[in-house]
Scaffold this active site. Structure first.
Site: not given
Ligand code: A2P
Length: 317
Positions: A43, A48, A77, A110
């Site tokens: 994931d 990130y 996302k 997201h």
């Protein structure tokens, strides 16, 4: 490994490796290790800031013959600054370039929150856009085009309330097939789970261990520590496993996917082994009683002075 079945026959492994908070410099080894020991679901997310390293590890694992692309389930996302029609496809292209892939298995919106282009975590109201200014339904049409173009096999959402999923189901040409939300014994969200699962929307549980490594700014001083919960510890002791394994196994028993994050090889392996931990009906009953409707990731970072978002309109509660 238990899988979640999609309408077109695709199967998503219920247990995946989470990569939020996995630092560049750590996540490469974590993904190499995870694939080596048997994870087939990773994931990811643009925000990130580590997708290039994740991609390097995936590419090297494929090149080494450890795994093939079609054995992997890769989710990413769309960040909040790329909700405009013309920004969605380029955002996915960037993610695909970083991940060194030519398609994703699943691409999610997201957050139901929109920013001006180029904004990461804005603190000024004028950098935020309301959902009236930039409706989710608009973003969704661009997400649908990505499926048409074969750039992702499935599309879905994250951090969506039942009301927001319901609204999207009414306008969508291609239905959302996933809602990734915070879910663990302290935040069980039974109505949301029931609604999603009975409307063809799978649920992925993020922060299944209570996200203890969140930055200090996202933590409350008095917050309960899920990994130290007494009821969970008692079950773990009886089953001769760790509290984290009980939490992961519980998520799978609930029919959700679950994405515990770890960059530690021992815990990466331990978390995968949790898929084999069997809870009894009594264990499930005890865990049901642990619910405190407690969000660790409560979205308050989107609530800025004079901005369009409040906790009430974010979660529709
Ligand atoms: P680490 O990466 O050093 O293993 P969440 O998935 O809820 O966001 O939680 C992630 C946090 O939980 C990280 O701090 C991670 O640390 C830690 N963690 C992951 N697996 C385990 C485990 N099996 N036991 C205890 N802590 C764990």
């Amino acid at each position: 490994m238990k899988t979640l079945q999609f309408a077109n026959g695709d199967q998503m492994p219920a247990l995946g490796l989470g990569t939020w908070k996995s630092e560049p410099g750590e996540v490469y080894t974590a993904v190499i290790e995870a694939i080596q020991v048997g994870y087939r679901h990773i994931d990811c997310a643009h925000i990130y800031g580590n997708e290039a390293e994740v991609g390097k590890a995936i590419a090297e694992s494929i090149a080494a013959g450890t795994v093939t692309r079609d054995q992997l389930w890769i989710t990413s996302k769309l960040w909040n600054d790329s909700h405009a029609l013309e920004d969605v496809a380029p955002a996915l292209d960037t993610t695909l370039t970083h991940l060194q892939l030519d398609y994703l298995d699943l691409y999610l919106i997201h957050w139901p929150v929109s920013f001006q282009k180029g904004e990461g975590f804005p603190l000024d109201a004028d950098k935020l856009m309301s959902l009236e200014e930039l409706p989710i339904a608009t973003t969704w049409t661009a997400m649908e085009s990505l499926v048409d173009q074969g750039k992702c096999r499935h599309i879905g959402v994250s951090n969506f309330s039942q009301a927001k999923v319901e609204a999207l189901l009414q306008t969508a040409r291609i239905k959302p097939e996933m809602n990734q939300v915070e879910r663990h014994p302290y935040l069980q969200q039974p109505e949301l789970l029931e609604f999603c699962q009975s409307n063809g929307v799978h649920v992925t549980a993020y922060s299944p261990l209570g996200s203890p490594d969140r930055p200090a700014g996202l933590k409350a001083e008095d917050e309960p520590v899920l990994l130290e919960d007494e009821a969970i510890a008692t079950i773990a002791q009886r089953l001769n496993c760790s509290p984290a394994q009980v939490l992961i196994s519980w998520a799978i028993h609930c029919g959700t996917a679950v994405i515990p994050k770890s960059v530690n090889p021992t815990r990466i392996a331990q978390n995968l082994a949790a898929a084999e931990v069997v809870l009894t009906a009594e264990d499930l009953k005890v865990i049901k009683g642990c619910d405190r409707a407690r969000r660790y990731v409560d979205g308050s970072f989107w609530v800025v002075e004079n901005g369009p978002y409040t906790l009430e309109n974010l979660w529709d509660s």
